[in-house]
Design an enzyme around this catalytic site. Structure first.
Site, short mmCIF file in Angstrom:
data_model
loop_
_atom_site.label_atom_id
_atom_site.label_comp_id
_atom_site.label_asym_id
_atom_site.label_seq_id
_atom_site.Cartn_x
_atom_site.Cartn_y
_atom_site.Cartn_z
N THR A 1 -34.19 -6.99 -26.23
CA THR A 1 -33.07 -6.14 -25.85
C THR A 1 -32.45 -5.47 -27.07
O THR A 1 -32.15 -4.27 -27.06
CB THR A 1 -32.00 -6.96 -25.11
N ARG B 1 -33.35 12.88 -27.72
CA ARG B 1 -33.81 13.93 -26.78
C ARG B 1 -32.65 14.75 -26.25
O ARG B 1 -32.80 15.93 -25.95
CB ARG B 1 -34.57 13.29 -25.61
N THR C 1 -26.48 -10.69 -17.19
CA THR C 1 -25.15 -11.28 -17.42
C THR C 1 -24.04 -10.41 -16.85
O THR C 1 -22.91 -10.87 -16.71
CB THR C 1 -24.89 -11.49 -18.93
N LEU D 1 -24.02 -1.39 -25.10
CA LEU D 1 -23.39 -2.71 -25.06
C LEU D 1 -24.30 -3.73 -24.37
O LEU D 1 -23.85 -4.80 -23.97
CB LEU D 1 -22.05 -2.63 -24.30
N TYR E 1 -30.20 -13.40 -31.65
CA TYR E 1 -29.06 -12.50 -31.52
C TYR E 1 -28.63 -11.93 -32.87
O TYR E 1 -28.52 -10.71 -33.04
CB TYR E 1 -27.89 -13.25 -30.88
N TYR F 1 -32.22 6.26 -37.92
CA TYR F 1 -32.10 7.48 -37.10
C TYR F 1 -31.05 8.42 -37.68
O TYR F 1 -31.20 9.64 -37.63
CB TYR F 1 -31.76 7.11 -35.65
N ALA G 1 -23.02 -1.25 -30.15
CA ALA G 1 -22.13 -2.40 -30.18
C ALA G 1 -22.82 -3.51 -30.95
O ALA G 1 -23.60 -4.28 -30.39
CB ALA G 1 -21.78 -2.84 -28.76
N ARG H 1 -18.34 -18.74 -23.53
CA ARG H 1 -17.54 -18.32 -24.68
C ARG H 1 -16.28 -19.18 -24.78
O ARG H 1 -15.81 -19.75 -23.80
CB ARG H 1 -17.16 -16.84 -24.55
N THR I 1 -13.91 -11.03 -28.59
CA THR I 1 -13.09 -10.26 -27.66
C THR I 1 -12.91 -11.06 -26.37
O THR I 1 -13.82 -11.77 -25.94
CB THR I 1 -13.75 -8.90 -27.35
#
Length: 348
Positions: free
Chosen positions: A102, A116, A45, A83, A155, A169, A124, A196, A185
């Protein structure tokens, strides 16, 4: 006293999804503040035109790669901004399995890279973790109302799982993580075809097409201009001590979809009619951030009002359309070379 190697060298920030709408603006801001920037993008994208102005800068480097594969960097990094993920429903639903991968595997790979390198990590996340909310406005302590088996779950639940990984973590002291829950946004560099709401309405108005409105248009959204959002991300990454909790970033101004469509139509001087379509499954009825935490912890609140931000966004799309129309001029009467090498016009 001798400085450490880390303080002597220029700090490096990695931006996953750096060729995207939001990521490219973040890359520019980081370059302006003195960072070396590694942009990682698979261009699913993201768009090269978003970063072309940075490609010749000595402190900018592009890695074309999917974060679902581990990154093997030959240099240290100090900051990692994740992001990387399609953010519009049509795009993330086009390949829902990859979207989930993803969010989960990609985030895990970047968290391992952060561990590391002893790098700070910013995830995000999204207001979609609240689902179709039963609390309004949405505060960070609200656990959400999400359909885990619906078409948006790849999503919504993917981002929720990414948050889980991040805070695991953090709790186990494997990495210094921060989580931003981003609300709608908009601004220049949005993909005109990404589906969008702002880009859809602006492009439809400019092209004199009907403005598509899902449902009755009374559902609400809050719209944050891109420069405000990037400022919030940088502040969250830099703040000390670590907030150790998610932070909403968005503009608390609440508008119905009908209000937004009317404003776009007026500002583009369009005569487009409204076209009402069925409301998609699990589409949120109300969306408005409570940004009290961002105000307190980051001294952050958005500055750009909707009308001013829309003016900049509309100007961007008008320029984009003008340049594309110029590119199309030679193809109005397409031509090919004959065997003799002469140009021959073809019917338009």
């Amino acid at each position: 006293m001798r400085q450490s190697r880390r303080t002597q060298r220029t700090k490096t920030a990695l931006v996953a999804g750096g060729a995207g709408f939001l990521g490219s603006h973040l890359c520019e801001t980081l370059l302006q503040t003195g960072y070396r920037v590694i942009c990682v993008d698979n261009f699913l994208t993201g768009r090269m035109e978003n970063i072309v102005s940075m490609m010749d800068r000595p402190r900018f480097r592009l890695i074309e790669q999917d974060i679902c594969r581990p990154l093997d960097l030959a240099e240290p990094v100090d900051r990692i901004f994740n992001l990387a993920c399609a953010a519009s429903p049509p795009r993330y639903q086009a390949d829902p399995v990859h979207t989930t991968r993803t969010c989960v595997i990609g985030t895990l790979n970047l968290l391992e890279l952060a561990a590391r390198n002893n790098a700070r990590f910013l995830q995000a996340s999204t207001s979609e973790v609240y689902g179709d909310p039963e609390q309004h406005p949405q505060r960070e302590d609200y656990v959400g109302h999400v359909n885990c088996t619906g078409p948006r779950a790849c999503y919504d639940e993917g981002k929720r799982t990414a948050e889980t990984l991040c805070f695991d973590y953090l709790r186990t002291e494997m990495a210094d993580i921060r989580v931003a829950r981003i609300f709608n946004t908009y601004g220049p560099r949005m993909d005109p075809a990404d589906g969008r709401i702002v880009s859809n309405l602006v492009m439809q108005a400019l092209e004199k097409r009907p403005l598509t409105i899902f449902g009755d248009g009374l559902q609400t959204r809050s719209f944050c201009y891109v420069s405000d959002l990037v400022d919030g991300l940088v502040r969250l990454m830099d703040v000390d001590p670590n907030p150790r909790q998610p932070v909403n970033l968005g503009n608390p101004g609440e508008f119905t979809v009908l209000q937004l469509a009317g404003l776009v139509r007026d500002m583009t001087h369009s005569n487009s009619v409204f076209k009402f379509l069925a409301l998609p499954q699990d589409d949120p009825r109300r969306r408005q951030p409570d940004i009290s935490r961002a105000k307190t912890l980051l001294d952050w609140s958005p500055k750009v009002p909707l009308r001013r931000g829309l003016m900049q966004t509309i100007s961007y799309f008008m320029e984009l359309e003008a340049s594309r129309n110029e590119d199309r001029i030679p193809s109005i009467a397409p031509s090919v070379r004959s065997a003799s090498g002469r140009l021959q016009n073809l019917p338009a």
